[in-house]
Design a protein around this motif. Structure first.
Motif, PDB file in Angstrom:
ATOM      1  N   ASN A 168      39.609  43.424  31.914  1.00 15.70           N
ATOM      2  CA  ASN A 168      39.591  44.870  32.062  1.00 15.70           C
ATOM      3  C   ASN A 168      38.148  45.409  32.097  1.00 15.70           C
ATOM      4  N   ASN A 169      37.439  44.850  33.036  1.00 13.01           N
ATOM      5  CA  ASN A 169      35.883  45.282  33.203  1.00 13.01           C
ATOM      6  C   ASN A 169      35.157  45.157  32.152  1.00 13.01           C
ATOM      7  N   GLU A 170      35.432  44.556  31.128  1.00 16.93           N
ATOM      8  CA  GLU A 170      34.509  44.161  29.934  1.00 16.93           C
ATOM      9  C   GLU A 170      33.985  42.686  30.094  1.00 16.93           C
ATOM     10  N   GLN A 171      32.829  42.591  30.020  1.00 20.71           N
ATOM     11  CA  GLN A 171      32.114  41.130  30.175  1.00 20.71           C
ATOM     12  C   GLN A 171      31.994  40.497  29.090  1.00 20.71           C
ATOM     13  N   TYR A 172      32.277  39.311  28.783  1.00 15.84           N
ATOM     14  CA  TYR A 172      31.865  38.492  27.775  1.00 15.84           C
ATOM     15  C   TYR A 172      31.442  37.225  28.091  1.00 15.84           C
ATOM     16  N   ALA A 173      30.391  36.639  27.251  1.00 17.58           N
ATOM     17  CA  ALA A 173      29.961  35.349  27.370  1.00 17.58           C
ATOM     18  C   ALA A 173      30.398  34.298  26.269  1.00 17.58           C
ATOM     19  N   GLY A 174      31.284  33.572  26.550  1.00 19.59           N
ATOM     20  CA  GLY A 174      31.792  32.961  25.537  1.00 19.59           C
ATOM     21  C   GLY A 174      31.029  31.479  25.367  1.00 19.59           C
ATOM     22  N   THR A 175      30.810  31.034  24.224  1.00 21.34           N
ATOM     23  CA  THR A 175      30.273  29.838  23.933  1.00 21.34           C
ATOM     24  C   THR A 175      30.787  28.995  22.776  1.00 21.34           C
ATOM     25  N   GLU A 204      49.020  40.948  28.071  1.00 20.98           N
ATOM     26  CA  GLU A 204      49.899  40.727  29.273  1.00 20.98           C
ATOM     27  C   GLU A 204      49.374  41.914  30.066  1.00 20.98           C
ATOM     28  N   GLU A 205      49.510  41.692  31.224  1.00 20.39           N
ATOM     29  CA  GLU A 205      49.047  42.622  32.494  1.00 20.39           C
ATOM     30  C   GLU A 205      47.471  42.986  32.197  1.00 20.39           C
ATOM     31  N   GLU A 206      46.511  42.309  31.493  1.00 26.91           N
ATOM     32  CA  GLU A 206      45.316  42.840  31.488  1.00 26.91           C
ATOM     33  C   GLU A 206      44.738  41.977  32.798  1.00 26.91           C
ATOM     34  N   LEU A 207      43.975  42.592  33.770  1.00 27.89           N
ATOM     35  CA  LEU A 207      43.271  42.034  34.688  1.00 27.89           C
ATOM     36  C   LEU A 207      42.084  41.238  34.314  1.00 27.89           C
ATOM     37  N   HIS A 208      41.839  39.830  34.676  1.00 24.75           N
ATOM     38  CA  HIS A 208      40.709  38.952  34.015  1.00 24.75           C
ATOM     39  C   HIS A 208      40.339  37.991  34.970  1.00 24.75           C
ATOM     40  N   GLY A 209      39.248  37.521  34.849  1.00 19.63           N
ATOM     41  CA  GLY A 209      38.871  36.351  35.684  1.00 19.63           C
ATOM     42  C   GLY A 209      37.718  35.797  35.027  1.00 19.63           C
ATOM     43  N   MET A 210      37.326  34.643  35.214  1.00 17.87           N
ATOM     44  CA  MET A 210      36.211  33.595  34.594  1.00 17.87           C
ATOM     45  C   MET A 210      35.487  32.752  35.191  1.00 17.87           C
ATOM     46  N   TYR A 211      34.192  32.492  34.830  1.00 17.33           N
ATOM     47  CA  TYR A 211      33.383  31.598  35.830  1.00 17.33           C
ATOM     48  C   TYR A 211      32.421  30.856  34.820  1.00 17.33           C
ATOM     49  N   VAL A 225      33.579  26.009  36.917  1.00 14.93           N
ATOM     50  CA  VAL A 225      34.833  26.579  36.859  1.00 14.93           C
ATOM     51  C   VAL A 225      34.641  28.138  37.594  1.00 14.93           C
ATOM     52  N   PHE A 226      35.608  28.442  38.283  1.00 16.24           N
ATOM     53  CA  PHE A 226      35.752  29.831  38.879  1.00 16.24           C
ATOM     54  C   PHE A 226      37.066  30.167  39.031  1.00 16.24           C
ATOM     55  N   PHE A 243      31.890  48.239  41.767  1.00 16.00           N
ATOM     56  CA  PHE A 243      32.241  47.006  41.693  1.00 16.00           C
ATOM     57  C   PHE A 243      31.409  46.053  40.856  1.00 16.00           C
ATOM     58  N   LYS A 244      30.254  46.010  40.872  1.00 14.97           N
ATOM     59  CA  LYS A 244      29.460  45.284  39.958  1.00 14.97           C
ATOM     60  C   LYS A 244      29.533  45.657  38.574  1.00 14.97           C
ATOM     61  N   ASP A 245      29.737  46.627  38.178  1.00 14.01           N
ATOM     62  CA  ASP A 245      29.905  46.954  36.797  1.00 14.01           C
ATOM     63  C   ASP A 245      31.147  46.610  36.359  1.00 14.01           C
ATOM     64  N   ASN A 246      32.275  46.466  37.136  1.00 15.33           N
ATOM     65  CA  ASN A 246      33.421  46.285  36.540  1.00 15.33           C
ATOM     66  C   ASN A 246      33.945  44.642  36.639  1.00 15.33           C
ATOM     67  N   PHE A 247      33.358  43.959  37.581  1.00  9.38           N
ATOM     68  CA  PHE A 247      33.834  42.657  37.923  1.00  9.38           C
ATOM     69  C   PHE A 247      32.655  41.767  37.450  1.00  9.38           C
ATOM     70  N   GLY A 248      31.500  42.066  37.240  1.00  5.42           N
ATOM     71  CA  GLY A 248      30.501  41.286  36.820  1.00  5.42           C
ATOM     72  C   GLY A 248      29.870  40.387  37.923  1.00  5.42           C
ATOM     73  N   LYS A 249      30.153  40.756  39.308  1.00  2.06           N
ATOM     74  CA  LYS A 249      29.624  40.023  40.346  1.00  2.06           C
ATOM     75  C   LYS A 249      29.762  41.033  41.355  1.00  2.06           C
ATOM     76  N   THR A 250      28.818  40.846  42.485  1.00  2.00           N
ATOM     77  CA  THR A 250      28.866  42.069  43.628  1.00  2.00           C
ATOM     78  C   THR A 250      30.167  41.710  44.577  1.00  2.00           C
ATOM     79  N   PHE A 251      30.158  42.751  45.215  1.00  3.61           N
ATOM     80  CA  PHE A 251      31.439  42.832  46.151  1.00  3.61           C
ATOM     81  C   PHE A 251      31.417  41.666  47.319  1.00  3.61           C
ATOM     82  N   ILE A 252      30.079  41.203  47.817  1.00  2.00           N
ATOM     83  CA  ILE A 252      30.128  39.879  48.594  1.00  2.00           C
ATOM     84  C   ILE A 252      30.337  38.805  47.829  1.00  2.00           C
TER      85      ILE A 252
END
Length: 297
Positions: free
Chosen positions: A58-65, A74-81, A33-34, A228-237
């Motif tokens: 919103n730049n907070e990283q969670y590890a869901g199990t 609403e309007e919160e920036l988010h992504g998952m993988y 999943v990405f 970038f890494k601190d806020n998105f949990g992955k490098t720019f590249i």
């Protein structure tokens, strides 16, 4: 890679105008999943059924199990993988205004209105130790059943169940007031993150120089990479490659273009590097992914 085709500001509608509610079950246990960072005018409740789901809100990283429940306001920036192919989860999406009352009673003014006006927001993670957790989980399973069975008046029952979830969140003190001074700082940072990702989305199919993007946002290249890494949990590249691969996946499925042309059209300048990056993220080579998707159709 199991994908939800979101743009940064997602314009896609979920459900219908008369029933703006949708459940997505991400249940392909053969692919990763990405979901790229995006935002939308919907509340999104995520229930992890199995595996591990990494979520950035919103730049907070969670590890869901397994068993974890998250809420994206609403309007919160988010992504998952995911890092494997064994993660299964549900995503429930609806706009808050779907639950509004026409009469401005106590519930509307104190709870629903405050949420719609963003004076209050949901906590992003529901603690399993919360007194409301089991009942909220029960309501989510009820929503799944209602919208799979589609029996008479299931839309009515869905709305009642969603309202009950809001009640349980309020009862469990999982709705919080926004601190105005802190909100300004957070909103400014969120806008910066949105602007950075918007720039990447607008330029992913050409070379993006680190020096150029860091200067555009008044940072040194070194600080930009850390930020970038601190806020998105992955490098720019990693983020740029993920976006380029995501875009290339649509072309692999929906066009007959040669794979090399697809790679170049999406910003990759080295074909071998594209294949390696694609396989690392998706778990298949581009050719295997194209064949697998064609066979699935």
């Amino acid at each position: 890679m199991l994908r939800m085709n979101y743009s940064l500001k997602e314009e896609k509608s979920h459900g219908t105008s008369l029933y703006p509610f949708q459940i997505y079950y991400m249940n392909d246990n053969t692919t990763k999943v990405f979901v790229l960072h995006h935002w939308h005018n919907y509340v999104e409740i995520i229930y992890v059924q199995a595996g591990r789901l990494f979520i950035n809100i919103n730049n907070e990283q969670y590890a869901g199990t397994s068993g974890d429940i998250f809420i994206v306001n609403e309007e919160e920036l988010h992504g998952m993988y995911t890092e494997d192919t064994c993660t299964l989860y549900y995503a429930f999406l609806f706009p808050l205004k779907f639950l509004n009352f026409e009469m401005n009673d106590l519930v509307q003014n104190s709870y629903l209105g405050a949420l719609c006006n963003k004076n209050s927001i949901f906590e992003n993670k529901i603690p399993i130790t919360s007194e409301s957790y089991e009942k909220i989980l029960h309501e989510l399973k009820t929503l799944i059943h209602l919208n799979e069975a589609k029996e008479n008046e299931y839309q009515f029952a869905t709305k009642i169940s969603l309202l009950n979830i809001v009640y349980l969140l309020a009862k469990g003190k999982l709705i919080k007031e926004r601190n105005s001074s802190l909100s300004i700082v957070k909103d400014n940072k969120l806008n910066l993150l949105k602007n950075i990702t918007s720039y990447i989305h607008e330029n992913y199919n050409r070379r993006i120089y680190l020096e150029t993007i860091s200067e555009k946002f008044n940072m040194s290249p070194k600080y930009f990479c850390k930020f970038f890494k601190d806020n998105f949990g992955k490098t720019f590249i990693e983020y740029v490659n993920g976006l380029r691969i995501d875009k290339s996946m649509d072309m692999l499925i929906n066009t007959d273009l040669p794979i090399m042309d697809i790679a170049f059209a999406n910003g990759f300048e080295n074909f071998s590097y594209y294949i390696r990056a694609f396989k690392k993220l998706v778990g298949y080579t581009p050719l295997s992914y194209r064949k697998k998707s064609t066979q699935a159709d």
